[in-house]
Every structure is written in structure tokens, then in C-alpha cells.
Scaffold this motif. Structure first.
Motif, PDB file in Angstrom:
ATOM      1  N   GLU A  25       0.830  -1.211   0.000  1.00 34.89           N
ATOM      2  CA  GLU A  25       0.000   0.000   0.000  1.00 34.89           C
ATOM      3  C   GLU A  25       0.864   1.261   0.000  1.00 34.89           C
ATOM      4  N   ARG A  26       1.873   1.312   0.875  1.00 38.15           N
ATOM      5  CA  ARG A  26       2.764   2.478   0.931  1.00 38.15           C
ATOM      6  C   ARG A  26       3.602   2.589  -0.338  1.00 38.15           C
ATOM      7  N   ALA A  27       4.013   1.434  -0.905  1.00 33.35           N
ATOM      8  CA  ALA A  27       4.803   1.441  -2.141  1.00 33.35           C
ATOM      9  C   ALA A  27       4.003   2.049  -3.283  1.00 33.35           C
ATOM     10  N   LEU A  28       2.730   1.701  -3.380  1.00 42.94           N
ATOM     11  CA  LEU A  28       1.881   2.277  -4.430  1.00 42.94           C
ATOM     12  C   LEU A  28       1.672   3.775  -4.206  1.00 42.94           C
ATOM     13  N   LEU A  29       1.509   4.180  -2.952  1.00 42.84           N
ATOM     14  CA  LEU A  29       1.398   5.615  -2.651  1.00 42.84           C
ATOM     15  C   LEU A  29       2.667   6.355  -3.071  1.00 42.84           C
ATOM     16  N   LEU A  30       3.818   5.759  -2.765  1.00 40.67           N
ATOM     17  CA  LEU A  30       5.088   6.380  -3.139  1.00 40.67           C
ATOM     18  C   LEU A  30       5.218   6.472  -4.655  1.00 40.67           C
ATOM     19  N   ALA A  31       4.919   5.405  -5.360  1.00 32.64           N
ATOM     20  CA  ALA A  31       5.010   5.423  -6.828  1.00 32.64           C
ATOM     21  C   ALA A  31       4.075   6.477  -7.411  1.00 32.64           C
ATOM     22  N   ASN A  32       2.864   6.566  -6.906  1.00 33.82           N
ATOM     23  CA  ASN A  32       1.914   7.575  -7.386  1.00 33.82           C
ATOM     24  C   ASN A  32       2.424   8.983  -7.111  1.00 33.82           C
ATOM     25  N   ARG A  33       3.024   9.194  -5.933  1.00 27.02           N
ATOM     26  CA  ARG A  33       3.561  10.511  -5.584  1.00 27.02           C
ATOM     27  C   ARG A  33       4.719  10.873  -6.509  1.00 27.02           C
ATOM     28  N   LEU A  34       5.603   9.915  -6.774  1.00 31.27           N
ATOM     29  CA  LEU A  34       6.739  10.172  -7.670  1.00 31.27           C
ATOM     30  C   LEU A  34       6.255  10.488  -9.085  1.00 31.27           C
ATOM     31  N   GLN A  35       5.253   9.769  -9.565  1.00 27.32           N
ATOM     32  CA  GLN A  35       4.689  10.049 -10.894  1.00 27.32           C
ATOM     33  C   GLN A  35       4.039  11.417 -10.937  1.00 27.32           C
ATOM     34  N   ALA A  36       3.350  11.795  -9.863  1.00 28.19           N
ATOM     35  CA  ALA A  36       2.726  13.121  -9.805  1.00 28.19           C
ATOM     36  C   ALA A  36       3.793  14.219  -9.832  1.00 28.19           C
ATOM     37  N   LEU A  37       4.897  14.002  -9.138  1.00 28.24           N
ATOM     38  CA  LEU A  37       5.988  14.979  -9.146  1.00 28.24           C
ATOM     39  C   LEU A  37       6.577  15.113 -10.541  1.00 28.24           C
ATOM     40  N   ALA A  38       6.733  13.995 -11.233  1.00 30.57           N
ATOM     41  CA  ALA A  38       7.200  14.046 -12.623  1.00 30.57           C
ATOM     42  C   ALA A  38       6.196  14.822 -13.467  1.00 30.57           C
ATOM     43  N   GLY A  39       4.902  14.597 -13.224  1.00 29.79           N
ATOM     44  CA  GLY A  39       3.860  15.303 -13.958  1.00 29.79           C
ATOM     45  C   GLY A  39       3.882  16.808 -13.735  1.00 29.79           C
ATOM     46  N   GLU A  40       4.452  17.231 -12.611  1.00 26.00           N
ATOM     47  CA  GLU A  40       4.604  18.663 -12.315  1.00 26.00           C
ATOM     48  C   GLU A  40       5.850  19.250 -12.973  1.00 26.00           C
ATOM     49  N   GLY A  41       6.583  18.416 -13.711  1.00 23.85           N
ATOM     50  CA  GLY A  41       7.760  18.912 -14.411  1.00 23.85           C
ATOM     51  C   GLY A  41       9.081  18.653 -13.726  1.00 23.85           C
ATOM     52  N   ARG A  42       9.087  17.831 -12.708  1.00 22.95           N
ATOM     53  CA  ARG A  42      10.346  17.488 -12.039  1.00 22.95           C
ATOM     54  C   ARG A  42      11.001  16.289 -12.719  1.00 22.95           C
ATOM     55  N   ALA A  43      12.314  16.218 -12.652  1.00 23.08           N
ATOM     56  CA  ALA A  43      13.049  15.015 -13.049  1.00 23.08           C
ATOM     57  C   ALA A  43      13.031  14.084 -11.839  1.00 23.08           C
ATOM     58  N   VAL A  44      12.667  12.834 -12.063  1.00 24.46           N
ATOM     59  CA  VAL A  44      12.593  11.848 -10.987  1.00 24.46           C
ATOM     60  C   VAL A  44      13.429  10.635 -11.391  1.00 24.46           C
ATOM     61  N   VAL A  45      14.428  10.301 -10.575  1.00 29.68           N
ATOM     62  CA  VAL A  45      15.284   9.140 -10.812  1.00 29.68           C
ATOM     63  C   VAL A  45      15.128   8.199  -9.626  1.00 29.68           C
ATOM     64  N   VAL A  46      14.828   6.929  -9.932  1.00 29.64           N
ATOM     65  CA  VAL A  46      14.618   5.933  -8.889  1.00 29.64           C
ATOM     66  C   VAL A  46      15.486   4.715  -9.190  1.00 29.64           C
ATOM     67  N   ALA A  47      16.409   4.395  -8.303  1.00 29.99           N
ATOM     68  CA  ALA A  47      17.176   3.152  -8.405  1.00 29.99           C
ATOM     69  C   ALA A  47      16.339   2.071  -7.726  1.00 29.99           C
TER      70      ALA A  47
END
Length: 167
Positions: A118-140
């Protein structure tokens, strides 16, 4: 945008990553994928200027990441480390704390470790939303963790130790 051009990373005498190039554009989540021990953490540290590149260069928004510029450039990034301080519950808390400072890029090192689904999906959604706001997002992350992201907004850079290919 975060870029690595012809980056070679060594640990002692051993080349861990050799001649890797990729661009993590604003508006996308870029996953650096590979098995445990392939060099993902060293790659993240190199992007932050915390580990030297033996060859090549990294940039953040066009500015070269060097030993001298790294402290200033890190103020523009949210860094979610693999090992979190005791004050933070998980990577989602670390992300929220970093975002409170208005930073423009996100670099996360294996953030899904020890998270509930559940928390992993929340994190992934948050990271995608940040990318949608125009941020560069890098995840190892691991291959399995890539499945948390929408493939239409995700780029994958596969790391194979010691050779690298981009997919």
C-alpha cells in the motif's frame, strides 16, 4: 533534467559501471534497474556528487555536478537514501520532508525496500505526480519495483554489472 554522459564508476580497482549514458528528463520517472550489487547505489551517489566518476560527467538542469558544485546542486534535489534516519518511517516520509523545501528534482535509492504494498503504491503515485509537475525523478530499484509505475510515464535504464545497456 538529470544527465549522465559516458559515466564510469569504480570501487577501488573494480569498474562497477562503465560508460553509461542516460537522460532523466523532467516529466518522466527514470528507473535505474538492476540486481542487488550491480552499482545502483554508487550511481545514485555519483549523480549527487557524493561518489566520484572515474570518467564522464553528470549534470542537473545543465549544471555540471562536480565536487565543488555538488553541495549547492544537492539543495535543488530531494534525496531519498537507502538507509533512512530513525526520525523517518519510510521513503514516503523522506520524500515529503524533502519536498517541503521546494526542490526541483528527486533522486531515490531503492525506496521500496521494507515498504508495505500500500505504501509502495502511494510512493510510486507521488513520484509520478511529481514528474507530472515537471520534475526530473530518478529511482534506483529492482525489476519488480518498476511494476509500481505507469509504463507510459516511465523510462527504464537497465544496469548489468559490469556492462550496461539502456532499454
Amino acid at each position: 533534467m538529470i544527465e549522465l554522459k559516458n559515466g564510469r564508476i569504480a570501487a577501488g580497482e573494480r569498474v562497477v559501471i562503465g560508460d553509461l549514458s542516460f537522460v532523466a528528463p523532467a516529466g518522466k520517472v527514470t528507473c535505474l534497474v538492476g540486481p542487488r550489487g550491480c552499482g545502483k547505489t554508487l550511481l545514485v551517489r555519483s549523480l549527487l556528487g557524493l561518489w566520484p566518476l572515474e570518467k564522464g560527467f553528470a549534470t542537473l538542469q545543465g549544471e555540471p555536478v562536480t565536487r565543488l558544485s555538488a553541495p549547492w546542486l544537492r539543495r535543488l534535489m530531494v534525496y531519498v537514501p537507502q538507509e533512512l534516519p530513525d526520525s523517518l518511517t519510510d521513503a514516503l516520509d523522506a520524500l515529503d520532508e524533502g519536498l517541503a523545501t521546494g526542490r526541483r528534482a528527486v533522486v531515490a535509492d531503492d525506496p521500496f525496500v521494507a515498504m508495505s504494498e500500500e505504501r509502495a503504491l502511494l510512493l510510486a503515485n507521488r513520484l509520478q505526480a511529481l514528474a507530472g509537475e515537471g520534475r526530473a525523478v530518478v529511482v534506483a530499484c529492482s525489476e519488480a519495483d518498476v511494476s509500481h509505475f505507469d509504463p507510459t510515464v516511465t523510462l527504464v535504464c537497465q544496469i548489468e554489472n559490469p556492462s550496461i545497456r539502456q532499454s
